[in-house]
Design an enzyme around this catalytic site. Structure first.
Site, PDB file in Angstrom:
ATOM      1  N   GLY A 190       0.837  -1.191   0.000  1.00 41.81           N
ATOM      2  CA  GLY A 190       0.000   0.000   0.000  1.00 41.81           C
ATOM      3  C   GLY A 190       0.872   1.241   0.000  1.00 41.81           C
ATOM      4  O   GLY A 190       2.024   1.193   0.448  1.00 41.81           O
ATOM      5  N   GLN A 231       3.219   9.961   1.088  1.00 43.62           N
ATOM      6  CA  GLN A 231       4.483   9.212   1.160  1.00 43.62           C
ATOM      7  C   GLN A 231       5.383   9.480  -0.042  1.00 43.62           C
ATOM      8  O   GLN A 231       6.561   9.145  -0.006  1.00 43.62           O
ATOM      9  CB  GLN A 231       4.213   7.705   1.258  1.00 43.62           C
ATOM     10  CG  GLN A 231       3.579   7.293   2.579  1.00 43.62           C
ATOM     11  CD  GLN A 231       3.401   5.789   2.644  1.00 43.62           C
ATOM     12  OE1 GLN A 231       2.439   5.263   2.124  1.00 43.62           O
ATOM     13  NE2 GLN A 231       4.342   5.106   3.263  1.00 43.62           N
ATOM     14  N   CYS A 288       5.777   0.125   7.739  1.00 42.20           N
ATOM     15  CA  CYS A 288       5.439   1.249   6.856  1.00 42.20           C
ATOM     16  C   CYS A 288       6.649   1.542   5.980  1.00 42.20           C
ATOM     17  O   CYS A 288       7.776   1.558   6.472  1.00 42.20           O
ATOM     18  CB  CYS A 288       5.085   2.471   7.703  1.00 42.20           C
ATOM     19  SG  CYS A 288       4.663   3.917   6.728  1.00 42.20           S
ATOM     20  N   LEU A 289       6.401   1.764   4.702  1.00 42.11           N
ATOM     21  CA  LEU A 289       7.505   2.074   3.784  1.00 42.11           C
ATOM     22  C   LEU A 289       8.234   3.349   4.193  1.00 42.11           C
ATOM     23  O   LEU A 289       9.401   3.534   3.849  1.00 42.11           O
ATOM     24  CB  LEU A 289       6.977   2.223   2.351  1.00 42.11           C
ATOM     25  CG  LEU A 289       6.461   0.942   1.695  1.00 42.11           C
ATOM     26  CD1 LEU A 289       5.761   1.259   0.383  1.00 42.11           C
ATOM     27  CD2 LEU A 289       7.593  -0.055   1.476  1.00 42.11           C
ATOM     28  N   HIS A 324      -4.574   1.850   7.386  1.00 37.12           N
ATOM     29  CA  HIS A 324      -3.209   2.398   7.493  1.00 37.12           C
ATOM     30  C   HIS A 324      -3.017   3.525   6.475  1.00 37.12           C
ATOM     31  O   HIS A 324      -2.489   4.587   6.802  1.00 37.12           O
ATOM     32  CB  HIS A 324      -2.202   1.256   7.260  1.00 37.12           C
ATOM     33  CG  HIS A 324      -0.764   1.673   7.286  1.00 37.12           C
ATOM     34  ND1 HIS A 324       0.106   1.269   8.264  1.00 37.12           N
ATOM     35  CD2 HIS A 324      -0.033   2.452   6.434  1.00 37.12           C
ATOM     36  CE1 HIS A 324       1.312   1.791   8.023  1.00 37.12           C
ATOM     37  NE2 HIS A 324       1.248   2.506   6.910  1.00 37.12           N
ATOM     38  N   GLU A 325      -3.481   3.296   5.236  1.00 39.31           N
ATOM     39  CA  GLU A 325      -3.260   4.296   4.179  1.00 39.31           C
ATOM     40  C   GLU A 325      -4.153   5.526   4.374  1.00 39.31           C
ATOM     41  O   GLU A 325      -3.711   6.652   4.107  1.00 39.31           O
ATOM     42  CB  GLU A 325      -3.478   3.684   2.793  1.00 39.31           C
ATOM     43  CG  GLU A 325      -2.611   2.473   2.462  1.00 39.31           C
ATOM     44  CD  GLU A 325      -1.122   2.658   2.708  1.00 39.31           C
ATOM     45  OE1 GLU A 325      -0.637   3.800   2.699  1.00 39.31           O
ATOM     46  OE2 GLU A 325      -0.442   1.642   2.932  1.00 39.31           O
ATOM     47  N   HIS A 335      -2.498   7.828   6.692  1.00 39.15           N
ATOM     48  CA  HIS A 335      -1.461   8.661   6.056  1.00 39.15           C
ATOM     49  C   HIS A 335      -2.072   9.940   5.492  1.00 39.15           C
ATOM     50  O   HIS A 335      -1.453  11.002   5.539  1.00 39.15           O
ATOM     51  CB  HIS A 335      -0.790   7.896   4.909  1.00 39.15           C
ATOM     52  CG  HIS A 335       0.374   7.044   5.323  1.00 39.15           C
ATOM     53  ND1 HIS A 335       1.479   7.528   5.975  1.00 39.15           N
ATOM     54  CD2 HIS A 335       0.610   5.718   5.142  1.00 39.15           C
ATOM     55  CE1 HIS A 335       2.348   6.535   6.188  1.00 39.15           C
ATOM     56  NE2 HIS A 335       1.843   5.425   5.701  1.00 39.15           N
TER      57      HIS A 335
HETATM   58 NI    NI Z   1       2.710   3.515   5.740  1.00 38.56          NI
END
Ligand code: NI
Length: 177
Positions: free
Chosen positions: A46, A51, A90-91, A132-133, A136
């Site tokens: 995701g 991000q 998380c990326l 989660h997204e 963000h």
């Molecule tokens: Ni994340």
């Protein structure tokens, strides 16, 4: 299409709420395509627009390898039920993972890349990815939602890392969201 640089904590862009998309045009469709490519290259399951430094309410994900790539524009979670707690990563916070409580089932309303409204029901892992997204898009990171003691540990590791010190990392299975 292009692979975009992923912003890493504590980049302040990760803390700013993203703006509603007024018009789903070619620029938004290009953003979605670039985000898919960036997510797959990472690799991750995701990715939210902040991000990649874009403050617009756009997210992409693919919870399972056999699923289609999905894009949600201006997503709103209209229903949440139940509870689940699993590890998340998380990326934008590489190498860490912590257990995060989330709703078990959700209904999300959004626009698709053609600007058409739709409603989607998700549960378990897919529901976790979407929550989660969406966080963000509101400047919320998963470490905001973890147990306070674990959050202290996470912040200490991130601080040490920002100072260039090697910090021990808890070894947990993680999703890259
Ligand atoms: Ni994340």
């Amino acid at each position: 299409m292009a692979i975009l640089p992923i912003r890493i904590y504590p980049d302040p862009v990760l803390r700013e709420p993203a703006a509603v998309v007024d018009l789903v045009d070619d620029a938004v469709r290009k953003l979605v395509a670039d985000m898919f490519e960036t997510m797959q290259d990472a690799p991750g399951v995701g990715l939210a627009a902040p991000q990649v430094g874009v403050q617009r309410r756009v997210l992409v994900y693919r919870a399972f390898d056999d699923d289609p790539l999905r894009a949600l524009i201006n997503p709103e979670i209209t229903k949440s039920e139940g509870e689940q707690t699993e590890n998340e990563g998380c990326l934008s916070i590489p190498g860490l993972a912590y257990p995060v409580p989330r709703a078990e089932r959700i209904v999300v309303r959004a626009l698709d890349p053609n600007g058409e409204p739709f409603e989607h029901e998700a549960e378990e892992y897919e529901a976790r990815v979407i929550q989660h997204e969406v966080d963000h898009l509101n400047g919320i990171l998963y470490i905001d939602r973890i147990d306070p003691e674990l959050r202290r540990e996470a912040k200490r590791i991130l601080r040490e890392r920002a100072l260039g010190n090697a910090a021990p990392q808890p070894q947990r299975e993680q999703s890259r969201l």
